[in-house]
Scaffold this active site. Structure first.
Site: not given
Ligand code: FDA
Length: 304
Positions: A132, A161, A182
């Site tokens: 991560d 990121q 990732r």
């Molecule tokens: P965004 O935040 O715009 O969300 C898109 C939509 O998804 C929202 O409108 C909502 O519907 C839904 N959603 C997203 N988050 C939600 C929540 N918490 N609760 C409810 N609904 C939600 N970060 C990092 O800094 N280091 C890492 O190693 C990782 N590893 C990682 C692994 C995996 C498998 C995932 C999916 C994510 C990470 N992350 C991470 C977190 C990532 O950086 C990010 O903060 C989250 O994925 C939220 O961003 P989205 O891309 O989903 O978009």
């Protein structure tokens, strides 16, 4: 970035709120939405259920910012033991590891030694280790450790990121070294000099990095719940003729289950990031910060 999000990310590092939430039975109940449970046994049981539904998994033993060598060693043993036990039970899961959990704050050598042991033991049971990415003060050290180990083991991958301005250069290098990436948006509080602050800018940069990964990446993983970005990945993969077996989507346990199932039904590989363990506070608060509506979910539980 909204004030609420900044406040929640700030609170994610505050001990007194952590103590309060960890003693509150209703908060303990609320955290179940995002966390499999306190124990490895619970995590493996949920992994089995997810596998049966068709998902693959990456287990995350919760914990970070360890400064006691004994804790780092115990964490390393848990990561390695969990992946061995999961493989022994024929579960389709890898693991996600945080280097600060393995003592990166103490010294790089301690974390590298523990990670090497985990990767070696995971390789012996044919399982993958994803490292991560944490706060930007650890980006350089984390990538150097991952890239160094990748010379000897191919079952290790990195996280990039999209909010960090440096990420384009990092992805170019990782692609050249054939390290699996990732791609995430990024979950920490970072200053403007090094990180995009506007969601639109982060999304645009995510698309640019997606292009690089689809064009030249090695088994990339697109970790997002953002449907616009997911559609972009799908369209681009179609245009480039990039087969579904060459990449995967990844999503967090408990978030957008409808979308997770939808992608699975369309024939995509979907990996669920499944956290477990008692040290859930920092992870939980980052999930609240991503979506303020989750805060009402927590508050509802707290006053029940
Ligand atoms: P965004 O935040 O715009 O969300 C898109 C939509 O998804 C929202 O409108 C909502 O519907 C839904 N959603 C997203 N988050 C939600 C929540 N918490 N609760 C409810 N609904 C939600 N970060 C990092 O800094 N280091 C890492 O190693 C990782 N590893 C990682 C692994 C995996 C498998 C995932 C999916 C994510 C990470 N992350 C991470 C977190 C990532 O950086 C990010 O903060 C989250 O994925 C939220 O961003 P989205 O891309 O989903 O978009």
């Amino acid at each position: 970035m909204s004030l609420l999000r900044q406040t929640l990310l700030f609170l994610s590092q505050r001990q007194n709120l952590e103590d309060f939430l960890k003693q509150n039975p209703l908060a303990l109940k609320a955290r179940r939405r995002f966390v499999a449970g306190d124990t490895r046994e619970e995590a493996l049981a949920v992994t089995r259920e997810l596998n049966q539904e068709g998902f693959v998994v990456t287990l995350d033993f919760l914990g970070e910012e360890v400064t006691d060598p004994a804790q780092a060693e115990a964490a390393a043993e848990e990561y390695a033991g969990a992946i061995e036990e999961a493989a022994g039970k024929d579960l389709d899961t890898g693991i996600s590891v945080k280097l600060s959990h393995l003592g990166l704050r103490l010294d790089r050598e301690t974390a590298r030694k523990h990670l090497t042991d985990i990767v070696r033991r995971a390789a012996a049971v044919d399982r993958f280790v994803r490292v991560d990415m944490e706060g930007a003060d650890l980006t350089k050290a984390t990538l150097e450790v991952v890239e160094g180990l990748h010379h000897d083991y191919d079952n290790i991958g990195a996280v990039i990121q999209a909010y960090l301005r440096r990420s384009d250069a990092d992805i170019k290098r990782l692609n050249a070294e054939r390290v699996s990436v990732r791609l995430v948006k990024g979950a920490y509080l970072e200053p403007e000099e090094i990180a995009f602050q506007e969601p639109g800018e982060v999304a645009l940069y995510y698309m640019r990095l997606t292009e690089r990964l689809i064009y030249r990446g090695t088994k990339p993983a697109f970790a997002t719940h953002d449907e616009t970005l997911i559609d972009f990945v799908i369209d681009l993969a179609d245009i480039f003729g990039f087969d579904k077996s060459n990449f995967e989507f990844q999503m967090l346990y408990g978030i957008r289950r409808d979308l997770q199932r939808d992608l699975l039904e369309k024939g995509y590989r979907v990996r669920i990031y499944l956290p477990y363990g008692e040290d859930w506070y920092g992870y939980f608060m980052r999930r609240l910060a991503e979506r303020p509506a989750n805060l009402w979910f927590l508050l509802r539980h707290l006053k029940e």
